[in-house]
Design an enzyme around this catalytic site. Structure first.
Site, PDB file in Angstrom:
ATOM      1  N   ASP A 123       0.866  -1.169   0.000  1.00  0.00           N
ATOM      2  CA  ASP A 123       0.000   0.000   0.000  1.00  0.00           C
ATOM      3  C   ASP A 123       0.897   1.211   0.000  1.00  0.00           C
ATOM      4  O   ASP A 123       1.928   1.225   0.638  1.00  0.00           O
ATOM      5  CB  ASP A 123      -0.874   0.028   1.256  1.00  0.00           C
ATOM      6  CG  ASP A 123      -1.821  -1.146   1.251  1.00  0.00           C
ATOM      7  OD1 ASP A 123      -2.300  -1.508   0.163  1.00  0.00           O
ATOM      8  OD2 ASP A 123      -2.067  -1.706   2.330  1.00  0.00           O
ATOM      9  N   ASP A 178       0.070  -9.914 -20.320  1.00  0.00           N
ATOM     10  CA  ASP A 178      -0.116  -9.713 -18.881  1.00  0.00           C
ATOM     11  C   ASP A 178      -1.478 -10.255 -18.434  1.00  0.00           C
ATOM     12  O   ASP A 178      -2.033 -11.141 -19.090  1.00  0.00           O
ATOM     13  CB  ASP A 178       0.058  -8.226 -18.545  1.00  0.00           C
ATOM     14  CG  ASP A 178       0.760  -8.015 -17.218  1.00  0.00           C
ATOM     15  OD1 ASP A 178       0.143  -8.326 -16.183  1.00  0.00           O
ATOM     16  OD2 ASP A 178       1.913  -7.547 -17.208  1.00  0.00           O
ATOM     17  N   ASP A 213      -7.802 -12.675 -25.080  1.00  0.00           N
ATOM     18  CA  ASP A 213      -7.614 -13.302 -23.771  1.00  0.00           C
ATOM     19  C   ASP A 213      -7.227 -14.754 -24.013  1.00  0.00           C
ATOM     20  O   ASP A 213      -8.085 -15.611 -24.215  1.00  0.00           O
ATOM     21  CB  ASP A 213      -8.920 -13.194 -22.977  1.00  0.00           C
ATOM     22  CG  ASP A 213      -8.819 -13.836 -21.601  1.00  0.00           C
ATOM     23  OD1 ASP A 213      -7.829 -14.557 -21.351  1.00  0.00           O
ATOM     24  OD2 ASP A 213      -9.734 -13.623 -20.780  1.00  0.00           O
ATOM     25  N   ASP A 243     -11.008 -16.018 -25.029  1.00  0.00           N
ATOM     26  CA  ASP A 243     -12.134 -15.222 -25.519  1.00  0.00           C
ATOM     27  C   ASP A 243     -11.618 -13.870 -26.005  1.00  0.00           C
ATOM     28  O   ASP A 243     -10.429 -13.575 -25.897  1.00  0.00           O
ATOM     29  CB  ASP A 243     -13.224 -15.087 -24.437  1.00  0.00           C
ATOM     30  CG  ASP A 243     -12.741 -14.351 -23.204  1.00  0.00           C
ATOM     31  OD1 ASP A 243     -12.107 -13.275 -23.356  1.00  0.00           O
ATOM     32  OD2 ASP A 243     -12.985 -14.830 -22.070  1.00  0.00           O
ATOM     33  N   HIS A 289      -2.615  -6.336 -12.636  1.00  0.00           N
ATOM     34  CA  HIS A 289      -1.214  -6.088 -12.986  1.00  0.00           C
ATOM     35  C   HIS A 289      -1.070  -5.545 -14.408  1.00  0.00           C
ATOM     36  O   HIS A 289      -0.297  -4.625 -14.661  1.00  0.00           O
ATOM     37  CB  HIS A 289      -0.476  -7.424 -12.830  1.00  0.00           C
ATOM     38  CG  HIS A 289       1.003  -7.375 -12.968  1.00  0.00           C
ATOM     39  ND1 HIS A 289       1.639  -7.592 -14.174  1.00  0.00           N
ATOM     40  CD2 HIS A 289       1.981  -7.160 -12.060  1.00  0.00           C
ATOM     41  CE1 HIS A 289       2.956  -7.527 -13.992  1.00  0.00           C
ATOM     42  NE2 HIS A 289       3.182  -7.262 -12.716  1.00  0.00           N
ATOM     43  N   ASN A 302      -2.960  14.547 -21.734  1.00  0.00           N
ATOM     44  CA  ASN A 302      -4.421  14.650 -21.757  1.00  0.00           C
ATOM     45  C   ASN A 302      -4.955  15.299 -20.482  1.00  0.00           C
ATOM     46  O   ASN A 302      -6.144  15.266 -20.222  1.00  0.00           O
ATOM     47  CB  ASN A 302      -5.070  13.270 -21.963  1.00  0.00           C
ATOM     48  CG  ASN A 302      -4.749  12.311 -20.825  1.00  0.00           C
ATOM     49  OD1 ASN A 302      -3.834  12.564 -20.038  1.00  0.00           O
ATOM     50  ND2 ASN A 302      -5.491  11.219 -20.737  1.00  0.00           N
ATOM     51  N   ILE A 305      -1.413   9.964 -15.469  1.00  0.00           N
ATOM     52  CA  ILE A 305       0.042   9.889 -15.625  1.00  0.00           C
ATOM     53  C   ILE A 305       0.402   9.992 -17.105  1.00  0.00           C
ATOM     54  O   ILE A 305      -0.479  10.045 -17.965  1.00  0.00           O
ATOM     55  CB  ILE A 305       0.587   8.569 -15.047  1.00  0.00           C
ATOM     56  CG1 ILE A 305       0.037   7.370 -15.821  1.00  0.00           C
ATOM     57  CG2 ILE A 305       0.241   8.446 -13.580  1.00  0.00           C
ATOM     58  CD1 ILE A 305       0.755   6.084 -15.536  1.00  0.00           C
ATOM     59  N   TYR A 357      16.985 -14.852 -21.866  1.00  0.00           N
ATOM     60  CA  TYR A 357      17.165 -15.468 -23.184  1.00  0.00           C
ATOM     61  C   TYR A 357      17.906 -14.530 -24.113  1.00  0.00           C
ATOM     62  O   TYR A 357      17.827 -13.301 -23.990  1.00  0.00           O
ATOM     63  CB  TYR A 357      15.808 -15.809 -23.822  1.00  0.00           C
ATOM     64  CG  TYR A 357      15.100 -16.967 -23.190  1.00  0.00           C
ATOM     65  CD1 TYR A 357      15.727 -18.203 -23.062  1.00  0.00           C
ATOM     66  CD2 TYR A 357      13.804 -16.836 -22.733  1.00  0.00           C
ATOM     67  CE1 TYR A 357      15.077 -19.268 -22.478  1.00  0.00           C
ATOM     68  CE2 TYR A 357      13.139 -17.901 -22.146  1.00  0.00           C
ATOM     69  CZ  TYR A 357      13.781 -19.116 -22.013  1.00  0.00           C
ATOM     70  OH  TYR A 357      13.138 -20.161 -21.437  1.00  0.00           O
ATOM     71  N   VAL A 370      16.528 -10.969 -25.884  1.00  0.00           N
ATOM     72  CA  VAL A 370      15.594 -10.230 -25.026  1.00  0.00           C
ATOM     73  C   VAL A 370      16.316  -9.039 -24.396  1.00  0.00           C
ATOM     74  O   VAL A 370      17.459  -9.177 -23.945  1.00  0.00           O
ATOM     75  CB  VAL A 370      15.025 -11.143 -23.919  1.00  0.00           C
ATOM     76  CG1 VAL A 370      14.151 -10.334 -22.957  1.00  0.00           C
ATOM     77  CG2 VAL A 370      14.235 -12.283 -24.523  1.00  0.00           C
ATOM     78  N   ASP A 380      20.518  -6.013 -19.238  1.00  0.00           N
ATOM     79  CA  ASP A 380      20.948  -5.104 -20.300  1.00  0.00           C
ATOM     80  C   ASP A 380      20.881  -3.658 -19.858  1.00  0.00           C
ATOM     81  O   ASP A 380      21.809  -2.890 -20.085  1.00  0.00           O
ATOM     82  CB  ASP A 380      20.063  -5.285 -21.540  1.00  0.00           C
ATOM     83  CG  ASP A 380      20.293  -6.620 -22.212  1.00  0.00           C
ATOM     84  OD1 ASP A 380      21.463  -6.899 -22.547  1.00  0.00           O
ATOM     85  OD2 ASP A 380      19.334  -7.387 -22.400  1.00  0.00           O
ATOM     86  N   SER A 386       8.645  -5.401 -12.812  1.00  0.00           N
ATOM     87  CA  SER A 386       7.436  -5.355 -13.640  1.00  0.00           C
ATOM     88  C   SER A 386       7.183  -3.963 -14.184  1.00  0.00           C
ATOM     89  O   SER A 386       6.619  -3.811 -15.264  1.00  0.00           O
ATOM     90  CB  SER A 386       6.204  -5.718 -12.798  1.00  0.00           C
ATOM     91  OG  SER A 386       5.908  -7.077 -12.899  1.00  0.00           O
TER      92      SER A 386
END
Ligand SMILES: [Ca+2]
Ligand SMILES: [Ca+2]
Ligand SMILES: [Ca+2]
Ligand SMILES: [Ca+2]
Length: 622
Positions: free
Chosen positions: A128, A161, A201, A206, A222, A236, A240, A325, A328, A351, A375
């Protein structure tokens, strides 16, 4: 003297692990992924069909039923194209270990690879927090970058994700909608996905990639957070700023209804097949597997898409995938002082870095908060990659985009806290201003590497190894490139350490075949010792400097052997069977008429005197 001789067989049903760092990734029961050299329906092999019957397998099904076989062997960068049509899924009796089945399948000569489906995890730290400022924008010079380039709405970042908030004020207009397949119940664009108007999805198969608000507690938004960092609507007057500015994103949901990422690598394929030139992966696991590398190569070589991935939140330097890998762009996380964020992984595979410590991001339902994790570092780099793609000529390859980001980073190893991680934070913190400034250096990678003429990186001790490969220059020409090989390992001696590569044009390469690096492995190396070698690139004329690590393992503690109808593993402590159970090392003890290993572990117990017993079974290592 009498010698008593007996063999003990052990079966291990479960092993217990405490709250230690993860030693293995979870797998999906009853599923293996197999790639074959030819179409599996054409393979007439009685042993193979008998084997499938024995494990109650369903007929192998194509993992990518919509994939087409590449028409050429190589793309125009001379990179070998990946054929997804020969990747299959085989479902079988869930009581049998998929690792054991994979080991068995690999013994068939037409099997390129066979492996369990490893489940990766999301790379965020729940917490939090108060809303913070967007300090990250200042640290990575986003405003300088946007002065030069605000991106292009035809460039799409694939966000693999947990789904998105389709109605979010910052995201709704940033989604790359597919006008060729409007929602009408018909697959208007014939791609095998009905009404994939706004991404897909994959986890629940779907056309609605909305994150699952009503799901279990393990289902989280996430994907909303990650999307916002890469592609929130900028300028806009709300919320953010996404680094990608005008860039659009494609939501590719890879989680199932329980929040498990069971369609992770398939999400990379979907994104690559649906126009994404950058693909973000804010997830991963510790198991290196050939399927994952194959999929990354497909995105890179077949679709010219750059895969950007989070380095991991493990506080350590253990290799993490897909980030580690080849091909990447791996992103570690920093804090507001450009120090490594304490939980960020680091290491030879990193990297670049981007802020990941309390970065402001969008929550579902038009709310905003701070988030922690690699992430959230990764999608900022994905956003920059989209700007780089928009800014430079569109002849740039995906790998060249990644290299531009790498060579324009700001070095952070000299910051006091970071000195303990020197050389393990890649080229440093991304700099949007520099990456979009048109001032670019050469960028070298050592690829197509052969150790003693082979691509294996495992060696017995007490060996001499020659290292040959191609120095590929991805960016502006070098003029006088010099390469030096170094190590800090006490277990090797470097015999030949330097190579003068000289001038290499853009996308040209030079081999060190005529003057290989040579190292000697010293007999003192312990079993399974990891040795890191570091190549240092310098070009005093262009001012370029760079580096790359090579990793080898010496003195392996076990060896797989295949005498006649038996396949087994012999270990350094004299046991037969598996060397280790989780992750499985070795092949156990297989007879070609049985599906499963006949034993886990066996050893000799020798009684030479009434008071003298030697054994190498469980508990004894001698
Ligand atoms: Ca469609
Ligand atoms: Ca349609
Ligand atoms: Ca859905
Ligand atoms: Ca905004």
């Amino acid at each position: 003297m009498k010698i008593y001789f007996s063999i003990f067989f052990f079966t291990v049903s479960s092993l217990l692990f405490g709250q230690k760092p993860k030693l293995y990734d979870a797998t999906i029961p009853g599923l293996v992924i197999v790639k074959t050299t030819t179409d599996i329906s054409l393979i007439k092999d009685k042993q193979f069909s008998d084997f499938l019957n024995k494990i109650s397998a369903t007929p192998p099904a194509k993992r990518f039923p919509n994939a087409q076989k590449p028409q050429k062997k190589y793309n125009h960068f001379h990179q070998k194209l990946v054929d997804l049509t020969k990747i299959y899924e085989i479902h079988f009796d869930k009581k049998i270990s998929p690792e054991a089945i994979s080991k068995q399948l690999k013994l068939f000569p037409f099997v390129v690879y066979a492996q369990p489906y490893y489940l990766p995890e999301l790379l965020y730290v729940p917490d939090d927090s108060l809303v913070t400022s967007q300090y990250a924008l200042t640290r990575i010079h986003a405003f300088d970058g946007w002065d030069n380039e605000k991106g292009d709405s035809t460039i799409i970042i694939g966000i693999t994700d947990t789904g998105v908030d389709l109605d979010h004020e910052e995201l709704h207009d940033q989604i790359a909608y597919n006008p060729n397949d409007p929602p009408n119940g018909v697959d208007d664009d014939y791609d095998g996905f009905i009404d994939n108007f706004r991404g897909w999805d994959l986890g629940e198969n779907d056309n609605n990639p909305q994150w699952d608000e009503s799901g279990t507690t393990s289902v989280i938004a996430h994907g909303v957070y990650v999307s916002s960092l890469a592609a929130a609507r900028t300028d806009n007057g709300k919320g953010i700023a996404g680094i990608g500015f005008k860039t659009k994103f494609l939501p590719v949901k890879i989680s199932n209804e329980w929040g498990i990422l069971d369609r992770s690598y398939e999400g990379i394929v979907y994104a690559a097949d649906h126009g994404c030139s950058i693909i973000n992966c804010s997830w991963g696991g510790i198991t290196k597997n050939p399927y994952g590398q194959d999929i990354v190569n497909y995105a890179t070589y077949n679709r010219n898409a750059l895969v950007v991935a989070a380095a991991g939140n493990n506080w350590n330097d253990v290799l993490f995938y897909p980030a580690s890998y080849e091909n990447v762009l791996c992103v570690a996380a920093t804090n507001p002082s450009d120090e490594k964020w304490n939980k960020s992984s680091y290491g030879i595979y990193v990297d670049v870095c981007a802020p990941g410590d309390n970065v402001l991001l969008a929550l579902a339902d038009n709310e905003y908060t701070g988030g922690w994790g690699t992430s959230f570092a990764s999608p900022q780099v994905a956003g920059l990659a989209a700007l780089v793609k928009a800014h430079y000529p569109d002849t740039l390859s995906a790998l060249q985009i990644g290299e531009i980001i790498k060579v324009t980073c700001n070095y952070i190893d000299t910051i006091p806290y970071n000195q303990q991680f020197a050389g393990l934070l890649g080229t440093g913190l991304i700099d949007c201003g520099k990456a979009l400034s048109d001032i670019i250096t050469p960028s070298i990678q050592f690829r197509n590497i052969l150790y003693n003429g082979q691509d294996s990186t495992i060696f017995p001790g007490n060996d001499t190894i020659t290292i040959v490969g191609d120095f590929i220059n991805y960016l502006t020409p070098t003029q006088n490139l010099q390469v030096t090989l170094q190590t800090i390992s006490p277990y090797i001696q470097i015999l030949d350490s330097s190579f003068s590569a000289g001038a290499i044009e853009t996308l040209d390469s030079i081999s060190n075949q005529s003057s290989p690096f040579r190292i000697a492995l010293l007999p003192s190396a312990p079993y399974d010792e990891t040795i890191d070698l570091k190549l240092i690139f310098t070009d005093t004329v262009t001012g370029y400097s760079g580096f790359q690590y090579l990793r080898i393992i010496v003195s392996p503690s076990y060896l797989d052997i295949y005498p006649n109808n038996i396949s087994t593993t012999i270990t350094s402590n004299g046991r037969i069977g598996f060397n280790r159970f989780s992750p499985l090392q070795g092949i156990g003890f297989l007879h070609n008429s049985y599906a499963e290993s006949l034993l886990y572990e066996s050893g000799l117990l020798i009684v030479s005197f009434s008071d003298h017993v030697s054994d190498c079974v469980r508990g004894g290592d001698d």
